[in-house]
Design a protein around this motif. Structure first.
Motif: not given
Length: 49
Positions: A1-9
């Motif tokens: 499952m992928p996640e969105e990075c909270g820094v770069c998006g």
């Protein structure tokens, strides 16, 4: 499952993330984010090392 990075998006595989929880001890509350390993190593790890 992928996640969105909270820094770069960027969307990255879950296995390439770092789980970041920050308790601000303020009205902002607690931040609970996943960040990609490269953002963690470049931006955050130097702050907590």
């Amino acid at each position: 499952m992928p996640e969105e990075c909270g820094v770069c998006g960027e969307t990255v595989p879950f296995g390439e993330t770092v789980h970041l929880i920050v308790n601000t001890q303020s009205d902002a509350g607690t931040f609970d984010r996943y960040v990609c390993r490269s953002c963690y190593e470049d931006e955050l790890e130097p702050l907590v090392a």
